[in-house]
Motif scaffolding. Structure first.
Motif, PDB file in Angstrom:
ATOM      1  N   HIS A   1      37.688  35.093  26.818  1.00 39.02           N
ATOM      2  CA  HIS A   1      37.076  36.396  26.548  1.00 39.02           C
ATOM      3  C   HIS A   1      38.114  37.353  25.972  1.00 39.02           C
ATOM      4  O   HIS A   1      39.288  37.027  25.886  1.00 39.02           O
ATOM      5  CB  HIS A   1      36.409  36.980  27.801  1.00 39.02           C
ATOM      6  CG  HIS A   1      37.363  37.357  28.893  1.00 39.02           C
ATOM      7  ND1 HIS A   1      38.073  36.436  29.627  1.00 39.02           N
ATOM      8  CD2 HIS A   1      37.748  38.570  29.379  1.00 39.02           C
ATOM      9  CE1 HIS A   1      38.822  37.050  30.518  1.00 39.02           C
ATOM     10  NE2 HIS A   1      38.656  38.361  30.388  1.00 39.02           N
TER      11      HIS A   1
ATOM     12  N   HIS B   1      39.424  40.416  26.789  1.00 38.11           N
ATOM     13  CA  HIS B   1      40.322  41.375  27.434  1.00 38.11           C
ATOM     14  C   HIS B   1      41.751  41.097  26.964  1.00 38.11           C
ATOM     15  O   HIS B   1      42.125  39.952  26.701  1.00 38.11           O
ATOM     16  CB  HIS B   1      40.217  41.290  28.964  1.00 38.11           C
ATOM     17  CG  HIS B   1      39.074  42.101  29.515  1.00 38.11           C
ATOM     18  ND1 HIS B   1      38.376  41.745  30.636  1.00 38.11           N
ATOM     19  CD2 HIS B   1      38.526  43.262  29.081  1.00 38.11           C
ATOM     20  CE1 HIS B   1      37.434  42.652  30.886  1.00 38.11           C
ATOM     21  NE2 HIS B   1      37.508  43.579  29.948  1.00 38.11           N
TER      22      HIS B   1
ATOM     23  N   HIS C   1      44.042  38.301  27.922  1.00 41.20           N
ATOM     24  CA  HIS C   1      43.645  36.947  27.520  1.00 41.20           C
ATOM     25  C   HIS C   1      43.737  36.758  26.001  1.00 41.20           C
ATOM     26  O   HIS C   1      43.942  35.667  25.513  1.00 41.20           O
ATOM     27  CB  HIS C   1      42.205  36.657  27.969  1.00 41.20           C
ATOM     28  CG  HIS C   1      42.073  36.610  29.458  1.00 41.20           C
ATOM     29  ND1 HIS C   1      41.989  35.441  30.178  1.00 41.20           N
ATOM     30  CD2 HIS C   1      42.050  37.613  30.378  1.00 41.20           C
ATOM     31  CE1 HIS C   1      41.913  35.715  31.473  1.00 41.20           C
ATOM     32  NE2 HIS C   1      41.938  37.035  31.619  1.00 41.20           N
TER      33      HIS C   1
ATOM     34  N   HIS D   1      31.055  38.513  33.637  1.00 39.73           N
ATOM     35  CA  HIS D   1      32.277  39.290  33.422  1.00 39.73           C
ATOM     36  C   HIS D   1      32.131  40.368  32.340  1.00 39.73           C
ATOM     37  O   HIS D   1      32.023  41.534  32.650  1.00 39.73           O
ATOM     38  CB  HIS D   1      33.461  38.362  33.140  1.00 39.73           C
ATOM     39  CG  HIS D   1      34.786  39.052  33.109  1.00 39.73           C
ATOM     40  ND1 HIS D   1      35.237  39.813  34.150  1.00 39.73           N
ATOM     41  CD2 HIS D   1      35.763  39.088  32.167  1.00 39.73           C
ATOM     42  CE1 HIS D   1      36.430  40.300  33.853  1.00 39.73           C
ATOM     43  NE2 HIS D   1      36.775  39.883  32.655  1.00 39.73           N
TER      44      HIS D   1
ATOM     45  N   ASP E   1      37.781  34.480  33.530  1.00 41.50           N
ATOM     46  CA  ASP E   1      37.339  35.553  34.434  1.00 41.50           C
ATOM     47  C   ASP E   1      35.830  35.415  34.584  1.00 41.50           C
ATOM     48  O   ASP E   1      35.129  35.223  33.587  1.00 41.50           O
ATOM     49  CB  ASP E   1      37.662  36.938  33.849  1.00 41.50           C
ATOM     50  CG  ASP E   1      39.162  37.229  33.882  1.00 41.50           C
ATOM     51  OD1 ASP E   1      39.926  36.347  34.292  1.00 41.50           O
ATOM     52  OD2 ASP E   1      39.545  38.345  33.493  1.00 41.50           O
TER      53      ASP E   1
HETATM   54 ZN   LIG Z   1      38.839  39.923  31.938  1.00 37.32          ZN
END
Ligand SMILES: [Zn+2]
Length: 464
Positions: free
Chosen positions: A63, A65, A68, A162, A183
């Motif tokens: 994902h 964020h 990451h 998430h 996550d």
């Molecule tokens: Zn995250």
């Protein structure tokens, strides 16, 4: 059968620059490549040099964020043959997040922080064609191709909850089923439904963020939303404004959705709602992808709700709180030089104003002293030259996009893995989860992944 090895290049024993690698001596993939939120420059990157496997075919992104995604352009530079594969929704979000990161690094370099930006817009333009969106729940080879009868490892992306676009990765590696959660959230949020994971795996590589937060186990989203609505209503009716520091990706959209619902139901009085500029770019993707990715309330369009990007003039106005308003602003941790920082700075000594935190704040973040304070406390923080008495109203509301501890345990029990590897959590969270899982699944091997140390997956344990 060749054994598959796991090696953490970042994000072991901490929530940091997440990056893990899997290989069997011949074939390899990396999962995620984030930047450490508390470090800068090269020190924020995963430890690529520690990698002991062959060149990875792909980098799979769970994902978008920052912890990451932020290091992906650097990984693509180091591995010229590698592509970055992700869900289609993540493919829409990634450019906004990476451009924002590049801009921030440039701004800091210009301000003289002495660090070369890790990448610039020109390099990002080179990266886009190597970043590919894949359909969910469809098997691909490690190169991201449709398997054609060859017996090579495959994977598929499974929705992880998430935030929009978040996925777990379900590998079939020569018959060994390895599942990496990324996550995850098990419960539905307002806009993003909970995860949809496979029923079984042999090896479960699981995030552990809330592993030591048992108080969240009894948490209920509706009750917390009602508490937030009542608190906002009280402040607004008394003529004050509410500042909600929130991350631009995920938390901002969930908060806007909630506030829209409050307003429709009359749970809060009519008032202007403001959010940040980066939030708008992400809102557009949430809207564009509402029929493309798992989404609750696909009829709800963020762009149509009555909320506006905070005008810079209002941020600089003599009194930004002149008219009772709600400000959903980045950064979520109230970092220096951000709109949330500027607003909190100006609200702190005014009893009629309120700061409502809706997420986690790291103890090293600029906003932490405020996050940890209570009204009436005298604190020191970066927003004021000397000690300052907190006179505004402060409160905390839990709207985590991470699975609760009880969800993580139930998920593991239902998937019945022979080997569990815990990643992405504080040492306390990892250890607490490890001891519970060892009790609940006595036949399983439950390990905590260590930085850089290779681990053989599937019951045999640590490699030499
Ligand atoms: Zn995250």
């Amino acid at each position: 059968m060749m054994s598959v090895q796991l090696q953490m290049l970042g994000g072991a024993l901490e929530v940091g620059a997440n990056c893990l690698g899997l290989h069997d001596g011949r074939r390899a993939v990396w999962l995620d490549c984030g930047l450490h939120p508390k470090r800068e420059g090269k020190e924020a990157l995963p430890d690529f040099d520690a990698w002991q496997g062959p060149a990875p075919s792909s980098l799979l992104l769970t994902h978008c964020h920052h912890d990451h995604l932020g290091g992906v352009p650097v990984a693509l530079k180091r591995q010229p043959g590698m592509r970055c594969l992700m869900s289609e929704a993540s493919r829409l979000i990634a450019p906004t997040m990476l451009r924002n990161a590049a801009q921030l690094m440039k701004r800091r370099a210009l301000a003289g922080d002495g660090r070369e930006p890790l990448y610039d817009f020109a390099w990002l333009d080179e990266c886009w064609r190597r970043m590919v969106g894949l359909e969910l729940e469809t098997r691909f080879t490690l190169h991201g191709q449709i398997p054609r009868g060859t017996r090579s490892p495959t994977f598929r992306l499974q929705p992880a909850g998430h935030i929009l676009g978040a996925c777990g990765v379900d590998f079939d590696w020569d018959g060994l089923r390895i599942f990496c959660t990324g996550d995850l959230s098990v419960l539905d949020q307002g806009l993003v439904p909970g995860c949809d994971f496979p029923r079984h795996c042999d090896v479960l590589i699981m995030e552990s963020t809330l592993g030591a937060t048992p108080e969240m186990d009894a948490w209920d989203r509706e009750t917390e939303a009602e508490r937030l609505a009542a608190a906002c209503r009280a402040v607004l009716l008394a003529g004050g404004s509410v500042i909600i520091p929130a991350f631009a990706l995920g938390r901002t959209q969930e908060m806007l959705f909630l506030l829209d619902d409050f307003r429709r139901r009359g749970a809060i009085p009519p008032c202007p709602i403001y959010f940040g500029g980066l939030g708008r770019a992400i809102n557009e993707v949430y809207d564009a992808a509402r029929f493309l990715a798992p989404r609750l309330h696909p009829g709800f369009v963020l762009d149509r709700m009555e909320a506006t990007v905070l005008p810079p003039a209002l941020l600089e106005a003599e009194d930004p709180f002149e008219k009772p308003s709600i400000f959903v602003m980045t950064s979520g941790m109230v970092q220096r030089d951000t709109p949330s920082f500027r607003l909190v700075q100006r609200a702190l000594e005014r009893p009629e104003q309120a700061v409502f935190f809706v997420g986690y704040c790291d103890w090293e973040a600029d906003g932490y002293p405020v996050w940890a304070a209570r009204t009436g406390n005298t604190i020191r923080w970066r927003g004021h030259a000397g000690p300052v008495e907190v006179k505004c109203r402060l409160d905390h509301f839990r709207f985590s996009g991470h699975a609760r501890r009880t969800d993580l345990v139930a998920l593991t029990e239902s998937m019945q893995p022979a080997h569990v590897v815990l990643v992405h959590g504080s040492p306390a969270a990892l250890e607490s989860l490890q001891s519970t899982l060892r009790e609940r699944l006595p036949a399983a091997q439950v390990d905590i992944a260590w930085p850089r140390r290779p681990m053989v997956l599937g019951r045999t344990g640590m490699a030499s």
